[in-house]
Design a protein around this motif. Structure first.
Motif, PDB file in Angstrom:
ATOM      1  N   ARG A 145      61.264  46.986  59.021  1.00  0.00           N
ATOM      2  CA  ARG A 145      60.770  46.506  57.735  1.00  0.00           C
ATOM      3  C   ARG A 145      60.634  47.705  56.821  1.00  0.00           C
ATOM      4  O   ARG A 145      59.859  48.626  57.093  1.00  0.00           O
ATOM      5  CB  ARG A 145      59.435  45.802  57.910  1.00  0.00           C
ATOM      6  N   ALA A 146      61.371  47.671  55.714  1.00  0.00           N
ATOM      7  CA  ALA A 146      61.351  48.788  54.774  1.00  0.00           C
ATOM      8  C   ALA A 146      60.104  48.728  53.902  1.00  0.00           C
ATOM      9  O   ALA A 146      59.739  47.674  53.404  1.00  0.00           O
ATOM     10  CB  ALA A 146      62.589  48.744  53.894  1.00  0.00           C
ATOM     11  N   LEU A 147      59.463  49.860  53.746  1.00  0.00           N
ATOM     12  CA  LEU A 147      58.352  49.992  52.813  1.00  0.00           C
ATOM     13  C   LEU A 147      58.846  50.830  51.645  1.00  0.00           C
ATOM     14  O   LEU A 147      59.176  52.000  51.812  1.00  0.00           O
ATOM     15  CB  LEU A 147      57.154  50.660  53.486  1.00  0.00           C
ATOM     16  N   ILE A 148      58.926  50.200  50.503  1.00  0.00           N
ATOM     17  CA  ILE A 148      59.453  50.873  49.315  1.00  0.00           C
ATOM     18  C   ILE A 148      58.359  50.920  48.262  1.00  0.00           C
ATOM     19  O   ILE A 148      57.770  49.886  47.922  1.00  0.00           O
ATOM     20  CB  ILE A 148      60.702  50.136  48.777  1.00  0.00           C
ATOM     21  N   ASN A 149      58.081  52.118  47.780  1.00  0.00           N
ATOM     22  CA  ASN A 149      57.056  52.290  46.760  1.00  0.00           C
ATOM     23  C   ASN A 149      57.447  51.587  45.464  1.00  0.00           C
ATOM     24  O   ASN A 149      58.615  51.614  45.073  1.00  0.00           O
ATOM     25  CB  ASN A 149      56.824  53.776  46.468  1.00  0.00           C
ATOM     26  N   PRO A 150      56.476  50.992  44.776  1.00  0.00           N
ATOM     27  CA  PRO A 150      56.770  50.384  43.477  1.00  0.00           C
ATOM     28  C   PRO A 150      56.930  51.472  42.415  1.00  0.00           C
ATOM     29  O   PRO A 150      56.472  52.610  42.601  1.00  0.00           O
ATOM     30  CB  PRO A 150      55.534  49.530  43.199  1.00  0.00           C
ATOM     31  N   PRO A 151      57.551  51.132  41.293  1.00  0.00           N
ATOM     32  CA  PRO A 151      57.713  52.131  40.237  1.00  0.00           C
ATOM     33  C   PRO A 151      56.372  52.488  39.597  1.00  0.00           C
ATOM     34  O   PRO A 151      55.483  51.646  39.481  1.00  0.00           O
ATOM     35  CB  PRO A 151      58.632  51.445  39.223  1.00  0.00           C
ATOM     36  N   SER A 152      56.260  53.740  39.221  1.00  0.00           N
ATOM     37  CA  SER A 152      55.077  54.183  38.486  1.00  0.00           C
ATOM     38  C   SER A 152      55.417  54.416  37.014  1.00  0.00           C
ATOM     39  O   SER A 152      54.528  54.682  36.211  1.00  0.00           O
ATOM     40  CB  SER A 152      54.510  55.468  39.093  1.00  0.00           C
ATOM     41  N   LEU A 153      56.707  54.326  36.694  1.00  0.00           N
ATOM     42  CA  LEU A 153      57.191  54.569  35.338  1.00  0.00           C
ATOM     43  C   LEU A 153      57.725  53.275  34.732  1.00  0.00           C
ATOM     44  O   LEU A 153      58.136  52.365  35.453  1.00  0.00           O
ATOM     45  CB  LEU A 153      58.317  55.608  35.361  1.00  0.00           C
ATOM     46  N   LYS A 154      57.747  53.212  33.414  1.00  0.00           N
ATOM     47  CA  LYS A 154      58.359  52.073  32.731  1.00  0.00           C
ATOM     48  C   LYS A 154      59.874  52.205  32.814  1.00  0.00           C
ATOM     49  O   LYS A 154      60.409  53.307  32.892  1.00  0.00           O
ATOM     50  CB  LYS A 154      57.911  52.020  31.270  1.00  0.00           C
ATOM     51  N   ILE A 155      60.562  51.071  32.765  1.00  0.00           N
ATOM     52  CA  ILE A 155      62.008  51.048  32.944  1.00  0.00           C
ATOM     53  C   ILE A 155      62.751  51.869  31.888  1.00  0.00           C
ATOM     54  O   ILE A 155      63.826  52.393  32.148  1.00  0.00           O
ATOM     55  CB  ILE A 155      62.536  49.597  33.001  1.00  0.00           C
ATOM     56  N   ASP A 156      62.192  52.020  30.712  1.00  0.00           N
ATOM     57  CA  ASP A 156      62.866  52.780  29.658  1.00  0.00           C
ATOM     58  C   ASP A 156      62.537  54.272  29.694  1.00  0.00           C
ATOM     59  O   ASP A 156      62.967  55.028  28.832  1.00  0.00           O
ATOM     60  CB  ASP A 156      62.550  52.192  28.283  1.00  0.00           C
ATOM     61  N   THR A 157      61.804  54.715  30.728  1.00  0.00           N
ATOM     62  CA  THR A 157      61.472  56.128  30.887  1.00  0.00           C
ATOM     63  C   THR A 157      62.673  56.878  31.455  1.00  0.00           C
ATOM     64  O   THR A 157      63.400  56.353  32.296  1.00  0.00           O
ATOM     65  CB  THR A 157      60.272  56.277  31.851  1.00  0.00           C
ATOM     66  N   MET A 158      62.862  58.095  31.011  1.00  0.00           N
ATOM     67  CA  MET A 158      64.026  58.890  31.423  1.00  0.00           C
ATOM     68  C   MET A 158      64.126  59.043  32.938  1.00  0.00           C
ATOM     69  O   MET A 158      65.212  58.977  33.503  1.00  0.00           O
ATOM     70  CB  MET A 158      63.993  60.271  30.767  1.00  0.00           C
ATOM     71  N   ASP A 159      63.016  59.211  33.636  1.00  0.00           N
ATOM     72  CA  ASP A 159      63.033  59.483  35.077  1.00  0.00           C
ATOM     73  C   ASP A 159      62.935  58.223  35.943  1.00  0.00           C
ATOM     74  O   ASP A 159      62.806  58.327  37.160  1.00  0.00           O
ATOM     75  CB  ASP A 159      61.893  60.429  35.440  1.00  0.00           C
ATOM     76  N   TYR A 160      63.006  57.040  35.346  1.00  0.00           N
ATOM     77  CA  TYR A 160      62.885  55.795  36.100  1.00  0.00           C
ATOM     78  C   TYR A 160      63.955  55.700  37.193  1.00  0.00           C
ATOM     79  O   TYR A 160      63.658  55.365  38.332  1.00  0.00           O
ATOM     80  CB  TYR A 160      62.985  54.602  35.148  1.00  0.00           C
ATOM     81  N   GLN A 161      65.205  55.989  36.853  1.00  0.00           N
ATOM     82  CA  GLN A 161      66.304  55.896  37.823  1.00  0.00           C
ATOM     83  C   GLN A 161      66.109  56.896  38.962  1.00  0.00           C
ATOM     84  O   GLN A 161      66.325  56.565  40.127  1.00  0.00           O
ATOM     85  CB  GLN A 161      67.652  56.121  37.140  1.00  0.00           C
ATOM     86  N   ALA A 162      65.686  58.105  38.648  1.00  0.00           N
ATOM     87  CA  ALA A 162      65.451  59.118  39.682  1.00  0.00           C
ATOM     88  C   ALA A 162      64.325  58.672  40.610  1.00  0.00           C
ATOM     89  O   ALA A 162      64.417  58.844  41.839  1.00  0.00           O
ATOM     90  CB  ALA A 162      65.123  60.463  39.045  1.00  0.00           C
ATOM     91  N   GLU A 163      63.274  58.088  40.052  1.00  0.00           N
ATOM     92  CA  GLU A 163      62.169  57.604  40.873  1.00  0.00           C
ATOM     93  C   GLU A 163      62.632  56.460  41.780  1.00  0.00           C
ATOM     94  O   GLU A 163      62.254  56.385  42.951  1.00  0.00           O
ATOM     95  CB  GLU A 163      61.011  57.137  39.993  1.00  0.00           C
ATOM     96  N   CYS A 164      63.478  55.591  41.262  1.00  0.00           N
ATOM     97  CA  CYS A 164      64.020  54.488  42.053  1.00  0.00           C
ATOM     98  C   CYS A 164      64.833  55.030  43.231  1.00  0.00           C
ATOM     99  O   CYS A 164      64.685  54.569  44.366  1.00  0.00           O
ATOM    100  CB  CYS A 164      64.867  53.581  41.166  1.00  0.00           C
ATOM    101  N   GLN A 165      65.692  55.994  42.968  1.00  0.00           N
ATOM    102  CA  GLN A 165      66.491  56.595  44.042  1.00  0.00           C
ATOM    103  C   GLN A 165      65.600  57.237  45.097  1.00  0.00           C
ATOM    104  O   GLN A 165      65.843  57.092  46.301  1.00  0.00           O
ATOM    105  CB  GLN A 165      67.463  57.623  43.467  1.00  0.00           C
ATOM    106  N   PHE A 166      64.565  57.926  44.660  1.00  0.00           N
ATOM    107  CA  PHE A 166      63.628  58.573  45.580  1.00  0.00           C
ATOM    108  C   PHE A 166      62.929  57.532  46.451  1.00  0.00           C
ATOM    109  O   PHE A 166      62.719  57.747  47.646  1.00  0.00           O
ATOM    110  CB  PHE A 166      62.611  59.394  44.778  1.00  0.00           C
ATOM    111  N   ALA A 167      62.582  56.388  45.866  1.00  0.00           N
ATOM    112  CA  ALA A 167      61.898  55.324  46.608  1.00  0.00           C
ATOM    113  C   ALA A 167      62.822  54.661  47.629  1.00  0.00           C
ATOM    114  O   ALA A 167      62.394  54.285  48.721  1.00  0.00           O
ATOM    115  CB  ALA A 167      61.348  54.281  45.639  1.00  0.00           C
ATOM    116  N   LEU A 168      64.103  54.522  47.296  1.00  0.00           N
ATOM    117  CA  LEU A 168      65.052  53.839  48.170  1.00  0.00           C
ATOM    118  C   LEU A 168      65.665  54.743  49.236  1.00  0.00           C
ATOM    119  O   LEU A 168      66.120  54.259  50.281  1.00  0.00           O
ATOM    120  CB  LEU A 168      66.180  53.222  47.333  1.00  0.00           C
ATOM    121  N   GLU A 169      65.677  56.035  48.995  1.00  0.00           N
ATOM    122  CA  GLU A 169      66.367  56.975  49.882  1.00  0.00           C
ATOM    123  C   GLU A 169      65.966  56.873  51.350  1.00  0.00           C
ATOM    124  O   GLU A 169      66.841  56.781  52.225  1.00  0.00           O
ATOM    125  CB  GLU A 169      66.179  58.406  49.371  1.00  0.00           C
TER     126      GLU A 169
END
Length: 70
Positions: A2-26
């Motif tokens: 069972r994967a535990l994936i952290n929720p986003p802490s940034l809004k979707i229009d924030t520059m680092d949102y994609q990087a945070e998503c990748q970090f959470a999924l890695e």
């Protein structure tokens, strides 16, 4: 597994949102690759399969629509 994936802490229009998503999924993706390799799958083929499956879940139109809604 069972994967535990952290929720986003940034809004979707924030520059680092994609990087945070990748970090959470890695960790989950790395774990999936390890399981695939343990089952006998070649790592490169497993990576390509993940990319193919993921790309099939997202069309160019749906990405544009999602961004327009935010």
């Amino acid at each position: 597994m069972r994967a535990l994936i952290n929720p986003p802490s940034l809004k979707i229009d924030t520059m680092d949102y994609q990087a945070e998503c990748q970090f959470a999924l890695e960790p989950s993706i790395n774990g999936l690759l390890e399981v695939a390799e343990s089952a006998g799958w070649d790592r490169q083929h497993a990576v390509l399969a993940i990319v193919a499956l993921a790309s099939g879940r997202l069309s160019e139109d749906s990405f544009t629509e999602d961004r327009a809604l935010s």
